[in-house]
Design a protein around this motif. Sequence first.
Motif, PDB file in Angstrom:
ATOM      1  N   VAL A 152       0.756  -1.181   0.046  1.00 16.00           N
ATOM      2  CA  VAL A 152       0.133  -0.178  -0.098  1.00 16.00           C
ATOM      3  C   VAL A 152       0.721   1.014   0.071  1.00 16.00           C
ATOM      4  CG1 VAL A 152      -1.901  -1.105   1.063  1.00 16.00           C
ATOM      5  CG2 VAL A 152      -0.127  -0.037   2.395  1.00 16.00           C
ATOM      6  N   SER A 153       2.110   1.106  -0.281  1.00 16.51           N
ATOM      7  CA  SER A 153       2.957   2.209  -0.260  1.00 16.51           C
ATOM      8  C   SER A 153       3.406   2.654   1.122  1.00 16.51           C
ATOM      9  CB  SER A 153       2.567   3.389  -1.358  1.00 16.51           C
ATOM     10  OG  SER A 153       1.689   4.138  -0.452  1.00 16.51           O
ATOM     11  N   GLY A 154       4.350   3.715   1.074  1.00 17.53           N
ATOM     12  CA  GLY A 154       4.757   4.201   2.564  1.00 17.53           C
ATOM     13  C   GLY A 154       4.206   5.590   2.745  1.00 17.53           C
ATOM     14  N   GLY A 155       3.060   5.655   2.734  1.00 22.46           N
ATOM     15  CA  GLY A 155       2.424   6.966   2.950  1.00 22.46           C
ATOM     16  C   GLY A 155       2.421   7.576   4.367  1.00 22.46           C
ATOM     17  N   ARG A 156       1.731   8.450   4.506  1.00 19.75           N
ATOM     18  CA  ARG A 156       1.662   9.344   5.877  1.00 19.75           C
ATOM     19  C   ARG A 156       1.051   8.455   6.865  1.00 19.75           C
ATOM     20  NH1 ARG A 156      -0.675  15.117   5.030  1.00 19.75           N
ATOM     21  NH2 ARG A 156      -2.614  14.117   4.009  1.00 19.75           N
ATOM     22  N   LEU A 157       1.556   8.345   8.121  1.00 27.84           N
ATOM     23  CA  LEU A 157       0.888   7.675   9.313  1.00 27.84           C
ATOM     24  C   LEU A 157       0.095   8.510  10.360  1.00 27.84           C
ATOM     25  CD1 LEU A 157       0.547   4.884  10.712  1.00 27.84           C
ATOM     26  CD2 LEU A 157       3.021   5.467  11.741  1.00 27.84           C
ATOM     27  N   VAL A 158      -1.214   7.848  10.588  1.00 28.03           N
ATOM     28  CA  VAL A 158      -1.856   8.856  11.827  1.00 28.03           C
ATOM     29  C   VAL A 158      -1.287   8.343  13.134  1.00 28.03           C
ATOM     30  CG1 VAL A 158      -4.165   9.089  12.613  1.00 28.03           C
ATOM     31  CG2 VAL A 158      -3.733   8.937  10.296  1.00 28.03           C
ATOM     32  N   GLY A 159      -0.685   9.241  13.839  1.00 32.18           N
ATOM     33  CA  GLY A 159      -0.288   9.043  15.128  1.00 32.18           C
ATOM     34  C   GLY A 159      -1.478   8.756  16.115  1.00 32.18           C
ATOM     35  N   LEU A 160      -1.043   8.377  17.350  1.00 25.22           N
ATOM     36  CA  LEU A 160      -1.912   8.314  18.289  1.00 25.22           C
ATOM     37  C   LEU A 160      -2.724   9.343  19.159  1.00 25.22           C
ATOM     38  CD1 LEU A 160      -0.310   5.329  20.408  1.00 25.22           C
ATOM     39  CD2 LEU A 160      -2.128   5.143  18.850  1.00 25.22           C
ATOM     40  N   ASP A 161      -2.367  10.395  18.611  1.00 28.23           N
ATOM     41  CA  ASP A 161      -3.141  11.707  19.112  1.00 28.23           C
ATOM     42  C   ASP A 161      -3.674  12.271  17.909  1.00 28.23           C
ATOM     43  OD1 ASP A 161      -0.864  12.660  17.672  1.00 28.23           O
ATOM     44  OD2 ASP A 161      -0.147  14.320  19.061  1.00 28.23           O
ATOM     45  N   GLY A 162      -3.823  11.650  16.653  1.00 29.03           N
ATOM     46  CA  GLY A 162      -4.433  11.973  15.442  1.00 29.03           C
ATOM     47  C   GLY A 162      -3.683  12.867  14.670  1.00 29.03           C
ATOM     48  N   HIS A 163      -2.493  13.184  14.666  1.00 27.49           N
ATOM     49  CA  HIS A 163      -1.611  14.150  13.923  1.00 27.49           C
ATOM     50  C   HIS A 163      -0.950  13.269  12.991  1.00 27.49           C
ATOM     51  CE1 HIS A 163       1.760  12.655  16.175  1.00 27.49           C
ATOM     52  NE2 HIS A 163       2.677  13.167  15.307  1.00 27.49           N
ATOM     53  N   LEU A 164      -0.657  13.718  11.698  1.00 30.34           N
ATOM     54  CA  LEU A 164      -0.240  12.823  10.649  1.00 30.34           C
ATOM     55  C   LEU A 164       1.396  13.091  10.531  1.00 30.34           C
ATOM     56  CD1 LEU A 164      -2.472  14.185   7.676  1.00 30.34           C
ATOM     57  CD2 LEU A 164      -2.336  11.690   8.715  1.00 30.34           C
ATOM     58  N   LEU A 165       2.019  11.881  10.585  1.00 28.25           N
ATOM     59  CA  LEU A 165       3.463  11.795  10.320  1.00 28.25           C
ATOM     60  C   LEU A 165       3.933  11.703   9.012  1.00 28.25           C
ATOM     61  CD1 LEU A 165       2.641  10.386  13.327  1.00 28.25           C
ATOM     62  CD2 LEU A 165       4.962   9.606  13.241  1.00 28.25           C
ATOM     63  N   ALA A 166       4.774  12.546   8.417  1.00 31.77           N
ATOM     64  CA  ALA A 166       5.337  12.407   7.020  1.00 31.77           C
ATOM     65  C   ALA A 166       5.857  11.146   7.051  1.00 31.77           C
ATOM     66  CB  ALA A 166       6.391  13.613   6.972  1.00 31.77           C
ATOM     67  N   PRO A 167       6.053  10.663   5.683  1.00 34.53           N
ATOM     68  CA  PRO A 167       6.687   9.477   5.575  1.00 34.53           C
ATOM     69  C   PRO A 167       8.000   9.043   6.102  1.00 34.53           C
ATOM     70  CG  PRO A 167       5.545  10.075   3.324  1.00 34.53           C
ATOM     71  CD  PRO A 167       5.658  11.133   4.444  1.00 34.53           C
ATOM     72  N   ALA A 168       8.843  10.116   6.106  1.00 35.99           N
ATOM     73  CA  ALA A 168      10.293  10.089   6.632  1.00 35.99           C
ATOM     74  C   ALA A 168      10.225   9.985   8.116  1.00 35.99           C
ATOM     75  CB  ALA A 168      11.117  11.025   6.132  1.00 35.99           C
ATOM     76  N   ASP A 169       9.383  10.953   8.742  1.00 36.47           N
ATOM     77  CA  ASP A 169       9.133  10.849  10.157  1.00 36.47           C
ATOM     78  C   ASP A 169       8.486   9.442  10.716  1.00 36.47           C
ATOM     79  OD1 ASP A 169       9.213  11.467  12.788  1.00 36.47           O
ATOM     80  OD2 ASP A 169       7.490  12.796  12.598  1.00 36.47           O
ATOM     81  N   ALA A 170       7.419   8.755   9.966  1.00 35.01           N
ATOM     82  CA  ALA A 170       7.029   7.563  10.171  1.00 35.01           C
ATOM     83  C   ALA A 170       8.227   6.415   9.930  1.00 35.01           C
ATOM     84  CB  ALA A 170       5.812   7.258   9.323  1.00 35.01           C
ATOM     85  N   ALA A 171       8.797   6.566   8.991  1.00 31.87           N
ATOM     86  CA  ALA A 171       9.700   5.361   8.814  1.00 31.87           C
ATOM     87  C   ALA A 171      10.844   5.621  10.235  1.00 31.87           C
ATOM     88  CB  ALA A 171      10.507   5.770   7.588  1.00 31.87           C
ATOM     89  N   GLY A 172      11.398   6.587  10.486  1.00 33.72           N
ATOM     90  CA  GLY A 172      12.410   6.982  11.493  1.00 33.72           C
ATOM     91  C   GLY A 172      11.764   6.281  12.823  1.00 33.72           C
ATOM     92  N   LYS A 173      10.407   6.620  13.159  1.00 35.19           N
ATOM     93  CA  LYS A 173       9.918   6.298  14.418  1.00 35.19           C
ATOM     94  C   LYS A 173       9.597   4.810  14.428  1.00 35.19           C
ATOM     95  CE  LYS A 173       8.450  10.676  15.986  1.00 35.19           C
ATOM     96  NZ  LYS A 173       7.142  11.439  16.462  1.00 35.19           N
ATOM     97  N   VAL A 174       9.214   4.351  13.348  1.00 38.18           N
ATOM     98  CA  VAL A 174       8.904   2.720  13.243  1.00 38.18           C
ATOM     99  C   VAL A 174      10.157   2.043  13.544  1.00 38.18           C
ATOM    100  CG1 VAL A 174       8.175   0.827  11.884  1.00 38.18           C
ATOM    101  CG2 VAL A 174       7.080   2.981  11.806  1.00 38.18           C
ATOM    102  N   ALA A 175      11.421   2.629  13.133  1.00 37.83           N
ATOM    103  CA  ALA A 175      12.739   1.878  13.092  1.00 37.83           C
ATOM    104  C   ALA A 175      13.042   1.975  14.631  1.00 37.83           C
ATOM    105  CB  ALA A 175      13.726   2.550  12.376  1.00 37.83           C
TER     106      ALA A 175
END
Length: 450
Positions: A152-175
Amino acid sequence: MTATVSDAPAAQPVPVLRGYHFELVKLTSQWRIRLLVLACWIAPAVFVAAVSLQSSLPVDTLFGRWMNATGWAGSLVMLGFAGSYALPLLTSVVAGDVFAAEDRLGTWRHLLVAVRSPQRIFTAKALTALTVILVLVAGMALSSAVGGILAVSGGRLVGLDGHLLAPADAAGKVALAWVCVLAPTLALAAIGLLGSVALGRSPMGLLLPAVVALVMGLAQMLPLPVAVRLALPTYAFIAWNGLFTAPAQLGPLLISVAIGLVWAVAATALAYLVFRRRDFTNLTDDGSARRALTLGALPLAGLLAVTVGAVAVSVPAAGSGIGQDKLQRSVATAFAHLYRLQTTQLNRPDVTEDQLGATAACTKGDGLVAPEGPGNEWRCVVSWHLPGIEATGTAIYQLDVTPDGRFVADGDGPKEVNGYFQVHTPTGDTPNPLWQFDGNVELLPTTTKG
């Protein structure tokens, strides 16, 4: 001149690097280890890709509702599963058997004669178990991320407070989240080493990490005080959730990671102490329940008591850590962020969180129960304003709050806002972000006033 026995050079112990290479080859030659490596590097990608392409998603799992929107959500779903089930079992199979295998095969005396150093044997085996576990964890992390991104591609991720994480930010936090769970994984691996040394051929030594993880997982489901919850060495399996809020809830995560590493060092040291006291000349001495109690269980119980006391003294938190004010702030913040996402979906004029001014009023048990602690009796009424409109918008949510601070908000009207799981957009129907959403209450005191 004829050399005498006293003139013969003393046999030198085998270097640790050679012993490590020997142990690594021996361990990875086992079919079950090879099967685990293949499973960890392939199965997560297949699972995440298959689930992400389905119309029915695991919405009851953290980040599961976003699996068809971004591949990073699938990796976090796999991380939650790994912390609860996979990683404890992997540490049992690898670390829980690395010493006990010599007892089953009766090869201790041969190994001691070949290596000529109990210390180097212990070091080589511990490093081997660590290496294999790291390979397994890395495989799960990379495989799940790749599977989700390809699906489904590496798009933006919705955080646990509803804010959107950019793909690069999401990748870093997942890692970073995967790195953080290494601390409790190493703690369980060290407990596995201890059980493998102390209990020998007993099946309990092999199962010890999984049993410890199960007991602590059950404890996390109880309404424990914050100090006890944070002091458990496996709490980092949950605390990584705090990375996905803004600002990040780093307090519980840092404490839990530190405690996990302390347990890893302490359990490894105890395993080495027990190993040094083993009588390898006696084929019937393959572990002692008494030694496991006095040099294993009791010291670790004492360590738990010490860490609970240290957390209680250093962290100004009491009770469950879940209060009315903090829950209201979390719900209002998440709603405001997700309302903006819904506004974008419906192609309406954009608004900011400050313009909305969202607030939440939460009660528990229709006001008949003290508004604190976990439970599914929470009810919140969210209010907000739109620019140029005098009327106040309201939405009702039923909340199920778990003891670790996570909550699921289930929309209960009005239908136009959160009463239906889809919204009609100019491009077709799409999941309604305000229908149900996940959130996280920080258990430690915050400086934000609400």
